[in-house]
Design an enzyme around this catalytic site. Structure first.
Site, mmCIF file in Angstrom:
data_model
loop_
_atom_site.group_PDB
_atom_site.id
_atom_site.type_symbol
_atom_site.label_atom_id
_atom_site.label_comp_id
_atom_site.label_asym_id
_atom_site.label_seq_id
_atom_site.Cartn_x
_atom_site.Cartn_y
_atom_site.Cartn_z
ATOM 1 N N HIS A 75 -96.233 -14.065 10.771
ATOM 2 C CA HIS A 75 -95.984 -13.486 9.604
ATOM 3 C C HIS A 75 -95.904 -14.580 8.513
ATOM 4 O O HIS A 75 -94.956 -14.565 7.642
ATOM 5 C CB HIS A 75 -94.579 -12.697 9.424
ATOM 6 C CG HIS A 75 -94.532 -11.748 10.657
ATOM 7 N ND1 HIS A 75 -94.481 -10.291 10.020
ATOM 8 C CD2 HIS A 75 -94.449 -11.498 12.037
ATOM 9 C CE1 HIS A 75 -94.396 -9.483 11.152
ATOM 10 N NE2 HIS A 75 -94.423 -10.194 12.209
ATOM 11 N N ASN A 148 -91.856 -3.158 11.369
ATOM 12 C CA ASN A 148 -93.312 -3.552 11.297
ATOM 13 C C ASN A 148 -93.755 -2.179 10.961
ATOM 14 O O ASN A 148 -93.170 -1.299 11.109
ATOM 15 C CB ASN A 148 -93.594 -3.812 12.818
ATOM 16 C CG ASN A 148 -93.716 -5.512 12.938
ATOM 17 O OD1 ASN A 148 -93.450 -6.283 12.014
ATOM 18 N ND2 ASN A 148 -94.155 -5.671 14.153
HETATM 19 C C1 HEM Z 1 -91.142 -11.526 21.846
HETATM 20 C C2 HEM Z 1 -91.666 -11.130 20.706
HETATM 21 C C3 HEM Z 1 -91.732 -11.582 19.751
HETATM 22 C C4 HEM Z 1 -91.594 -13.026 19.274
HETATM 23 C C5 HEM Z 1 -91.693 -13.980 20.264
HETATM 24 C C6 HEM Z 1 -91.423 -13.104 17.637
HETATM 25 C C7 HEM Z 1 -91.555 -14.148 17.071
HETATM 26 C C8 HEM Z 1 -91.245 -14.352 15.715
HETATM 27 C C9 HEM Z 1 -91.249 -15.714 15.030
HETATM 28 C C10 HEM Z 1 -91.163 -16.927 15.741
HETATM 29 C C11 HEM Z 1 -91.291 -15.250 13.852
HETATM 30 C C12 HEM Z 1 -91.019 -16.132 12.637
HETATM 31 C C13 HEM Z 1 -89.705 -16.581 12.428
HETATM 32 C C14 HEM Z 1 -89.361 -17.767 11.184
HETATM 33 O O1 HEM Z 1 -90.026 -18.713 11.400
HETATM 34 O O2 HEM Z 1 -88.760 -17.231 10.451
HETATM 35 C C15 HEM Z 1 -91.520 -13.822 13.595
HETATM 36 C C16 HEM Z 1 -91.274 -13.150 12.563
HETATM 37 C C17 HEM Z 1 -91.320 -11.967 12.242
HETATM 38 N N1 HEM Z 1 -91.241 -10.815 13.238
HETATM 39 FE FE1 HEM Z 1 -91.302 -11.491 15.174
HETATM 40 N N2 HEM Z 1 -91.690 -11.876 17.188
HETATM 41 C C18 HEM Z 1 -91.684 -10.724 18.136
HETATM 42 C C19 HEM Z 1 -91.939 -9.466 18.310
HETATM 43 C C20 HEM Z 1 -91.786 -8.846 16.917
HETATM 44 C C21 HEM Z 1 -91.543 -7.478 16.977
HETATM 45 C C22 HEM Z 1 -91.741 -6.514 18.019
HETATM 46 C C23 HEM Z 1 -91.246 -7.091 15.711
HETATM 47 C C24 HEM Z 1 -91.086 -5.572 14.973
HETATM 48 C C25 HEM Z 1 -90.286 -5.191 14.186
HETATM 49 C C26 HEM Z 1 -91.402 -8.423 14.694
HETATM 50 C C27 HEM Z 1 -91.057 -8.416 13.525
HETATM 51 C C28 HEM Z 1 -91.247 -9.823 12.994
HETATM 52 C C29 HEM Z 1 -91.034 -9.774 11.296
HETATM 53 C C30 HEM Z 1 -90.883 -8.556 10.274
HETATM 54 C C31 HEM Z 1 -91.347 -11.055 11.078
HETATM 55 C C32 HEM Z 1 -91.055 -11.734 9.632
HETATM 56 C C33 HEM Z 1 -89.730 -12.269 9.158
HETATM 57 C C34 HEM Z 1 -89.669 -12.783 7.888
HETATM 58 O O3 HEM Z 1 -90.218 -12.062 6.925
HETATM 59 O O4 HEM Z 1 -89.377 -13.867 7.721
HETATM 60 N N3 HEM Z 1 -91.594 -9.422 15.817
HETATM 61 N N4 HEM Z 1 -91.415 -13.276 14.932
#
Ligand code: HEM
Length: 473
Positions: A75, A148
């Site tokens: 992201h 998402n």
């Molecule tokens: C095990 C599965 C997942 C892992 C390990 C993961 C990991 C991450 C990581 C590391 C970030 C960046 C966080 C940061 O640096 O601030 C992120 C951002 C994000 N993830 Fe996941 N994610 C996973 C699954 C999902 C799922 C299923 C969704 C569904 C809603 C999701 C939605 C998001 C969103 C929307 C962001 C962006 C947040 C922002 O705007 O800063 N992720 N994710």
């Protein structure tokens, strides 16, 4: 000997002092130049070497080098806006969450739109999962809702997340797009069939966030004052009709304006208009889970909306642009574990995996004090302020590493195919075939077997379309 500059004039210092001339003979470049002595390095004479003691120079360069933050691991590309959430009704029968207790209750918010597998230069119309995260600044702490625009994920166990993301990322050997890696991953991952059917439809290419519907994807838990707990799925429904692009339109726009969605957001808010989304939830009683043909804690599944109807919770209005992108958007630290009393994590394996990795990512990319950044609103945070999930639940079983019992990888993919109109099916088939045809035969056959298991016609049409692409070679 004095030299002429490129405009043909002599250095102005001599003219001015010797002839006492009032006319300004300085060249345009000299007139515009900043004469602040701090703009120059400290040297021995005008041409001499720079002194090591020039702390102003060091700080100027070092500040520049360090001000570029570490990017998010996923992201990466994003845009943000402030707004407010207004509750339609009291959700007290379902949750203790303080911001949902009275109709008309208003809570200030910050939201970030993003592209799941992206670099800062990824075009806004690329085939991608789009993220929509919102911070609710409630009177009992900050609640983050991460959503998402594709309602399901491609894997159901956090252990597979890194391989899944790498398969969607540029090649590790040459940094070029690598669709074959993705199709190889899909061939090894039958549970991805539903996600593929959604991402490769025209839903995968959107030009605007204004009309974007988003989903919590994972299953959460709401608990009321009596201690009754229910499973919950979140939906944000935009006030505008969803509008998708074809692959060809998306590619054209990617060249013409790679930041089209971000620009539209900024310009709309700058012009005094707003973006609006309605928050809806689906509830499921915990004892209903065992009677279903699928596992409600499996994030490759959606919940049927007739069986689990949407309840309207409130309305989010985004009305204010950010004015410091670095501080407000880049340093925003969202986590599905930023919960408040009344909202908890379920045992969804993906969500459990997500529960700690976001803070870990933020400690690395922002630093250990990431909660003190104003947009994160958690200045006096301490671990004992955190919400415990699952207190009181009684769980027993054998410790193991295993697949879930009710996999059901294809039913919902087939149902989604059938829900599409003819034109949307044509686009889906063509979008998949245009990439898959160049994959090795064993990968093609594996993926086709999944699509056919979802729906016979779906598999047969992708196969036929791949022949067409192969004949063009
Ligand atoms: C095990 C599965 C997942 C892992 C390990 C993961 C990991 C991450 C990581 C590391 C970030 C960046 C966080 C940061 O640096 O601030 C992120 C951002 C994000 N993830 Fe996941 N994610 C996973 C699954 C999902 C799922 C299923 C969704 C569904 C809603 C999701 C939605 C998001 C969103 C929307 C962001 C962006 C947040 C922002 O705007 O800063 N992720 N994710």
């Amino acid at each position: 000997m004095p030299h002429h500059d490129q405009y043909g004039s002599l250095p102005n210092r001599c003219n001015m002092s010797q002839n006492k001339c009032t006319q300004d003979y300085r060249s345009p470049s000299e007139k515009c130049r900043n004469h602040n002595p701090d703009q120059h390095s400290q040297t021995i004479g005008p041409d001499g070497p720079v002194l090591l003691q020039d702390t102003i120079l060091h700080e100027t360069l070092d500040t520049f080098v360090h001000e570029k933050m570490i990017e998010r691991a996923v992201h990466t590309k994003g845009y943000g806006a402030f707004g407010c959430f207004t509750a339609y009704q009291s959700m007290r029968p379902y949750t203790k969450a303080s911001f949902l207790q009275r109709p008309g209750q208003v809570t200030y918010t910050f939201s970030r739109f993003s592209f799941a597998v992206s670099t800062k230069g990824t075009p806004d119309t690329s085939r991608n999962v789009r993220g929509f995260s919102t911070k609710f600044y409630t009177d009992s702490g900050v609640f983050d809702l991460l959503c998402n625009h594709i309602p399901v994920f491609l894997v159901r166990d956090a252990m597979k997340f890194p391989t899944a993301i790498k398969s969607l990322s540029p090649s590790a050997s040459n940094n070029l797009p690598n669709p074959l890696a993705f199709w190889k991953f899909v061939a090894e991952t039958p549970e991805a069939a539903h996600f593929v059917t959604l991402l490769y439809s025209d839903l995968g290419t959107l030009a605007s966030f204004r009309c974007m519907r988003t989903y919590g994807v994972n299953t959460y838990v709401w608990e009321n004052e009596k201690g009754v707990r229910r499973y919950v799925k979140y939906h944000w429904i935009p006030s505008c009709q969803e509008c998708t692009l074809t692959r060809q339109e998306a590619a054209k726009l990617a060249g013409e304006n790679p930041n089209i969605a971000g620009e539209e957001l900024y310009n709309t808010l700058a012009g005094g208009e707003t973006y609006q989304y309605e928050l809806c939830v689906q509830f499921m009683n915990m004892d209903e889970a065992c009677s279903l043909s699928f596992d409600p804690l499996d994030d490759t599944k959606v919940w049927d909306q007739e069986q689990f109807p949407l309840t309207r919770v409130g309305c989010l209005t985004l009305d204010r642009n950010v004015d410091n992108y670095q501080q407000q958007v880049e340093k925003a630290a969202f986590s599905p574990a930023n919960l408040i009393d009344g909202i908890q994590l379920s045992a969804d394996k993906m969500l459990q995996g997500r529960s700690f990795v976001y803070w870990d990512a933020q400690r690395r990319r922002i630093g250990p004090d990431f909660r003190d950044i104003p947009v994160n609103h958690e200045e006096k945070w301490s671990p004992d302020k955190m919400v415990s999930s699952g207190n009181g639940a009684c769980i027993s079983g054998t410790v193991m590493r295993s697949e879930i019992e009710k996999e059901d990888n294809f039913t919902q993919a087939g149902e989604h195919y059938l829900s599409l109109c003819q034109e949307a099916r044509d686009h889906l088939v063509d979008n998949i075939a245009s990439e898959l045809y160049s994959a090795p035969e064993h990968i093609r056959n594996c993926v086709l077997s999944y699509l056919s298991a979802a729906n016979q016609e779906y598999g047969a049409r992708v196969q036929e379309c791949m022949y067409w692409y192969q004949k063009q070679l």
